[in-house]
Design a protein around this motif. Structure first.
Motif, PDB file in Angstrom:
ATOM      1  N   PHE A   1     130.235 121.688 -10.217  1.00 53.30           N
ATOM      2  CA  PHE A   1     130.074 122.965 -10.337  1.00 53.30           C
ATOM      3  C   PHE A   1     130.784 123.530 -11.689  1.00 53.30           C
ATOM      4  CE2 PHE A   1     130.015 121.186  -5.748  1.00 53.30           C
ATOM      5  CZ  PHE A   1     128.664 122.696  -5.193  1.00 53.30           C
ATOM      6  N   PHE A   2     130.663 125.002 -11.809  1.00 54.47           N
ATOM      7  CA  PHE A   2     130.963 125.875 -12.598  1.00 54.47           C
ATOM      8  C   PHE A   2     131.798 126.347 -12.542  1.00 54.47           C
ATOM      9  CE2 PHE A   2     126.162 126.345 -13.943  1.00 54.47           C
ATOM     10  CZ  PHE A   2     125.732 126.073 -14.258  1.00 54.47           C
ATOM     11  N   THR A   3     133.374 125.489 -12.165  1.00 56.09           N
ATOM     12  CA  THR A   3     134.775 126.142 -12.008  1.00 56.09           C
ATOM     13  C   THR A   3     134.939 126.547 -13.157  1.00 56.09           C
ATOM     14  OG1 THR A   3     134.402 124.244 -10.669  1.00 56.09           O
ATOM     15  CG2 THR A   3     136.452 125.839 -10.967  1.00 56.09           C
ATOM     16  N   ALA A   4     135.002 125.769 -14.211  1.00 55.19           N
ATOM     17  CA  ALA A   4     135.228 126.155 -15.515  1.00 55.19           C
ATOM     18  C   ALA A   4     135.813 127.570 -16.342  1.00 55.19           C
ATOM     19  CB  ALA A   4     135.397 125.261 -16.732  1.00 55.19           C
TER      20      ALA A   4
ATOM     21  N   ARG B   1     137.004 115.269 -19.943  1.00 57.11           N
ATOM     22  CA  ARG B   1     137.207 115.980 -18.531  1.00 57.11           C
ATOM     23  C   ARG B   1     136.175 117.462 -19.139  1.00 57.11           C
ATOM     24  NH1 ARG B   1     138.167 113.445 -14.467  1.00 57.11           N
ATOM     25  NH2 ARG B   1     140.836 112.277 -14.655  1.00 57.11           N
ATOM     26  N   ARG B   2     136.326 118.116 -18.161  1.00 59.02           N
ATOM     27  CA  ARG B   2     135.075 119.656 -18.296  1.00 59.02           C
ATOM     28  C   ARG B   2     135.264 120.482 -18.299  1.00 59.02           C
ATOM     29  NH1 ARG B   2     133.304 115.421 -17.631  1.00 59.02           N
ATOM     30  NH2 ARG B   2     133.045 115.689 -20.439  1.00 59.02           N
TER      31      ARG B   2
ATOM     32  N   ASP C   1     140.451 119.193 -13.929  1.00 56.87           N
ATOM     33  CA  ASP C   1     139.242 117.475 -13.163  1.00 56.87           C
ATOM     34  C   ASP C   1     139.074 116.524 -12.891  1.00 56.87           C
ATOM     35  OD1 ASP C   1     142.120 116.473 -15.456  1.00 56.87           O
ATOM     36  OD2 ASP C   1     143.178 116.430 -13.557  1.00 56.87           O
ATOM     37  N   TYR C   2     137.487 117.641 -11.808  1.00 62.89           N
ATOM     38  CA  TYR C   2     136.553 117.122 -11.213  1.00 62.89           C
ATOM     39  C   TYR C   2     135.332 118.497 -11.464  1.00 62.89           C
ATOM     40  CZ  TYR C   2     139.315 119.087  -7.828  1.00 62.89           C
ATOM     41  OH  TYR C   2     140.152 120.382  -6.609  1.00 62.89           O
TER      42      TYR C   2
ATOM     43  N   ARG D   1     133.492 118.826  -6.445  1.00 66.97           N
ATOM     44  CA  ARG D   1     133.485 119.731  -5.765  1.00 66.97           C
ATOM     45  C   ARG D   1     133.525 120.765  -5.717  1.00 66.97           C
ATOM     46  NH1 ARG D   1     137.018 115.846  -6.491  1.00 66.97           N
ATOM     47  NH2 ARG D   1     139.079 115.535  -5.678  1.00 66.97           N
ATOM     48  N   PRO D   2     133.781 122.132  -5.536  1.00 65.99           N
ATOM     49  CA  PRO D   2     134.061 122.983  -5.858  1.00 65.99           C
ATOM     50  C   PRO D   2     136.223 123.197  -5.885  1.00 65.99           C
ATOM     51  CG  PRO D   2     133.048 123.110  -4.116  1.00 65.99           C
ATOM     52  CD  PRO D   2     132.957 121.961  -4.843  1.00 65.99           C
ATOM     53  N   GLY D   3     136.409 124.571  -6.683  1.00 68.16           N
ATOM     54  CA  GLY D   3     138.091 124.649  -6.033  1.00 68.16           C
ATOM     55  C   GLY D   3     139.383 123.527  -7.287  1.00 68.16           C
TER      56      GLY D   3
END
Length: 534
Positions: free
Chosen positions: A170-173, A485-486, A506-507, A510-512
């Motif tokens: 996911f593009f959370t960043a 990490r991303r 850190d991940y 999954r989102p969030g």
């Protein structure tokens, strides 16, 4: 002189319209008297599914973008007709004070994308913009102009980011980055990946539509799937992007005229250069159609002029480089391995002679405190541990073109260029290092610093550090830090210092994921102290 003609004339004066005449550009860009125009369009679905974006800020002018795509994953779902699109730029988010408005055409030849260069703006201030097609209104975007020429801003804040493989996470960043107070974001490339649905070691998190992409419709559909991501849209809606490309916008690790599957790659069927040129033409067209870049970046066949210069008053000069289109082929093949004799080529090119001279002249003449070299692949020498013998190097980075790097370092040293900061991506890890005149001597003068942003999602969740990365640090003392990490980097530049923060999640499986600051560094303009942890 009308605004578009004036802008094109200014671009020519700035050296940005190489290979594209003002007449040809005007023929494409100005509204034409044509019969095949849908004057009052009605769409099958919401046409602004890909959001809006802005880019390449000048003190009085900014580029705003959208693309009509009611059926985004099916070529866009638009008829083969030009469609009128209105646009508005306002001094407030509620559009109570509209400062500029106009109308342009979304053309089928450009995937019904819209690129509007909006002039007559005030420097160093935010604006809000939107588009209207028929009765449909786009989301609202926020942009910001650059400071006036000759001024010294107290501070500018910008991000360095890229490498967002859809399948890997996911593009959370991007969602976190959208909440940063930024003047701009530099996207170094790998905006999309051209691969089929599964390739690579990371677990597949999301499905990508289609096989490996080759046609213009393939590329448009791939961009559409990426641009429908809400976190990516949020970042584009929050601040302007300064956008470049690396390899995956076309083909993995392509180099100049050569595809990944060129005649020197014995593991796959070769692709003749003239066939690869057709793929580049379609890929560049799709990149332009889906990027907030100016008319000067309109492709001309399989060629595109992507290197350009932007200024933030006397505080920063941003030199956007193209390290793909003009480079020699990887000298020892597309590997990480031992250096073959071809690495010693004294005429090795990664920028090409025209771009190299443009960069060198610009660095020597610049009066800016910070000279920001915004580019794609690692400049800093990096030896990769090899248990069997001499360290390896990556043939896709500047390490495989040492003569080109030596010319750069020699120029910096001889012309006493200060304040060089290199922004990089590509590696899918975060790195901080120093550019030494002689990397074999740790006491050699530091001529610049390099900050490599990790990926947004490519490579999956990752980890902080392992033994392999530690061994790399041990044999490369000029490299000060690494993390896997991303995320992205945030830079705060003032006249006295640049603070750099490595942001990460850190991940991405999954989102969030919450945002974490993994490390902070400080650089001073004279570069003498190198990279220091804050």
């Amino acid at each position: 002189m009308d605004l578009i003609t004036q802008q094109l004339t200014n671009l020519s004066r700035r050296g940005l319209l190489r290979g594209i005449s003002a007449t040809a550009a005007l023929a494409v860009l100005q509204p034409l008297t044509a019969t095949r125009v849908r004057a009052d369009p009605v769409f099958k679905a919401y046409p602004f599914s890909l959001g809006v974006a802005s880019g390449d800020p000048w003190p009085d002018n900014v580029l705003i973008w959208t693309r009509l795509a009611p059926e985004p994953l099916d070529g866009g779902g638009m008829p083969a007709l030009a469609v009128p699109v209105k646009w508005e730029v306002a001094a407030d988010a509620q559009f109570r004070t509209v400062v500029q408005r106009g109308q342009t055409l979304a053309r089928p030849e450009l995937g019904h994308s819209v690129h509007v260069e909006v002039g007559g703006l005030e420097p160093a201030r935010p604006y809000w913009y939107r588009f209207i097609a028929g009765v449909e209104v786009s989301p609202t975007g926020r942009t910001k102009t650059a400071p006036a020429a000759g001024t010294m801003p107290s501070l500018i804040r910008f991000a360095n980011l890229g490498c967002q493989r859809y399948e890997d996470g996911f593009f959370t960043a991007f969602g976190h980055c959208a909440k940063e107070d930024l003047d701009f974001a530099f996207h170094y490339g790998d905006y999309i990946y051209e691969y089929r649905n599964r390739r690579g070691p990371a677990p597949q998190v999301r499905d990508i539509k289609g096989d490996e992409i080759y046609t213009i419709v393939d590329y448009r559909n791939r961009y559409a799937q990426y641009k429908m991501d809400p976190d990516l849209q949020a970042a584009h809606h929050a601040f302007p992007f300064i956008t470049s490309f690396d390899d995956h916008e076309v083909d993995n690790n392509w180099a100049g005229e050569f595809s990944e599957e060129d005649e020197s790659n014995r593991f796959v069927a070769s692709v003749p250069n003239e066939i690869f040129a057709l793929r580049k033409q379609m890929a560049f067209n799709a990149w332009y159609e889906n990027s907030p870049v100016r008319y000067a970046q309109l492709p001309r066949g399989p060629a595109i002029n992507a290197f350009r210069r932007l200024n933030y008053g006397r505080l920063a000069q941003i030199d956007v480089l193209d390290t793909r289109q003009y480079r020699d082929d990887q000298p020892c093949g597309d590997i990480t391995g031992p250096a073959c004799p071809a690495v010693a080529n004294p005429n090795a090119q990664i920028m090409g002679p025209t771009q190299e001279k443009w960069l060198f002249d610009g660095l020597a003449a610049s009066q800016a405190v910070w000279k920001v070299m915004a580019q794609q692949v690692m400049v800093t020498p990096r030896a990769v541990p090899n248990p069997a013998g001499d360290p390896f190097i990556s043939m896709d980075k500047w390490d495989a073109y040492p003569a080109a790097r030596e010319r750069l370092l020699k120029h910096l040293h001889e012309r006493n260029v200060k304040g060089l900061v290199v922004l990089t991506g590509d590696l899918h890890n975060a790195w901080a290092g120093e550019l030494k005149l002689d990397v074999r001597d740790i006491k050699s003068p530091t001529l610049g610093t390099e900050f490599i942003a990790t990926s947004i999602s490519t490579g999956g969740d990752g980890f902080d550090i392992n033994d392999g990365f530690q061994r790399t640090l041990d044999i490369n003392p000029h490299i000060k830090w690494v993390n896997n990490r991303r995320g992205y980097t945030v830079h705060e530049a003032s006249e006295k210092r640049m603070d750099v923060a490595f942001r990460a999640v850190d991940y991405v499986s999954r989102p969030g994921a919450p945002l974490v600051t993994k490390a902070k560094f400080v650089v001073e303009p004279d570069n003498g102290g190198g990279v220091n942890k804050a």
